[in-house]
Motif scaffolding. Structure first.
Motif, PDB file in Angstrom:
ATOM      1  N   ASP A 137      17.916   7.639   6.631  1.00 37.66           N
ATOM      2  CA  ASP A 137      18.900   8.567   6.055  1.00 37.66           C
ATOM      3  C   ASP A 137      18.575  10.030   6.339  1.00 37.66           C
ATOM      4  OD1 ASP A 137      20.319   6.444   5.107  1.00 37.66           O
ATOM      5  OD2 ASP A 137      19.644   6.620   3.028  1.00 37.66           O
ATOM      6  N   ALA A 138      17.284  10.361   6.341  1.00 37.33           N
ATOM      7  CA  ALA A 138      16.911  11.757   6.591  1.00 37.33           C
ATOM      8  C   ALA A 138      17.247  12.159   8.024  1.00 37.33           C
ATOM      9  CB  ALA A 138      15.424  11.980   6.309  1.00 37.33           C
ATOM     10  N   GLY A 139      17.225  11.183   8.941  1.00 35.14           N
ATOM     11  CA  GLY A 139      17.625  11.453  10.320  1.00 35.14           C
ATOM     12  C   GLY A 139      19.110  11.747  10.407  1.00 35.14           C
ATOM     13  N   LEU A 140      19.910  10.959   9.680  1.00 34.25           N
ATOM     14  CA  LEU A 140      21.353  11.202   9.643  1.00 34.25           C
ATOM     15  C   LEU A 140      21.650  12.560   9.016  1.00 34.25           C
ATOM     16  CD1 LEU A 140      22.551   7.646   8.534  1.00 34.25           C
ATOM     17  CD2 LEU A 140      22.696   8.643  10.822  1.00 34.25           C
ATOM     18  N   ALA A 141      20.918  12.888   7.959  1.00 30.59           N
ATOM     19  CA  ALA A 141      21.142  14.177   7.278  1.00 30.59           C
ATOM     20  C   ALA A 141      20.820  15.340   8.210  1.00 30.59           C
ATOM     21  CB  ALA A 141      20.287  14.255   6.008  1.00 30.59           C
TER      22      ALA A 141
END
Length: 222
Positions: free
Chosen positions: A38-42
């Protein structure tokens, strides 16, 4: 194990498709590299939400690229000069697959071990912006080695004198990330600004994901 193809759209003309493995495993060094976190998507979303002029003529380095979700997304921004995605050697085949899936992006892949940055083919290259997502997990990754590789690339000869930046996203999971972030903010050689949630991507955001904009504090550099 079957490979999963996933597509993510951050903005018009900014769709990235990556292959990932549900378990996330590639090898012993990189137990989580094959999953889109998720942090990559963010961070990918935040990068696309910046003005295109921010990226104009800039060369980008992704540290701990994993699937390459951030690097390949940034490479879709037309103003970007070039993107280099790095990770352990055993992650490169996955990155090769994902490079093919995002054909036409100006990307280069390179092996980079944070504990031995000097041996990397990109060790002496200058990058305007570094990006890294979910690289703080003290039980798996050596945070000191991450800071050392950031300092290494901020120490590379910078002929233009252009400002250098690190964009860092992190999901706070109560696994010691907060201790590392406190350490990050207290480094004399780095200025760290936390990006407010209101500036995160409208879709790819979460309360427990933080994004930081870091730049070298040259006054404290030695």
């Amino acid at each position: 194990e079957m490979e999963n193809l996933s597509s993510y759209t951050f903005a018009p003309e900014r769709t990235v498709t990556v292959s990932q493995r549900p378990s996330g495993d590639i090898g012993t060094l990189t137990p989580n590299a094959a999953t889109v976190w998720d942090a990559g998507l963010a961070l990918a979303g935040y990068c696309t939400s910046l003005e295109d002029s921010f990226w104009k003529g800039k060369s980008i380095l992704e540290l701990g690229a994993g699937t390459g979700i951030v690097g390949f997304t940034v490479a879709k921004i037309p103003e970007v000069l070039a993107v280099t995605l790095t990770d352990f050697e055993d992650v490169l085949p996955l990155l090769e697959t994902n490079k093919r899936l995002n054909d036409g992006c100006p990307t280069t892949l390179a092996a980079l071990d944070w504990k031995n940055a000097h041996s990397s083919s990109v060790a002496t290259d200058f990058f305007d912006v570094m990006v890294a997502s979910d690289v703080i997990c003290p039980s798996i990754y050596d945070f000191g080695a991450f800071l050392a590789v950031v300092k290494h690339f901020m120490s590379v000869e910078n002929p233009s004198g252009k400002p250098q930046l690190l964009l860092l996203s992190q999901e706070m999971r109560d696994n010691g990330e907060d201790v590392c972030i406190t350490q990050l903010k207290s480094l004399p050689w780095l200025d760290v600004i936390e990006i407010p949630q209101s500036k995160h991507h409208h879709t790819y955001k979460a309360e427990d994901i933080k994004i930081f904009l870091c730049s070298p504090n040259r006054a404290a550099w030695n």
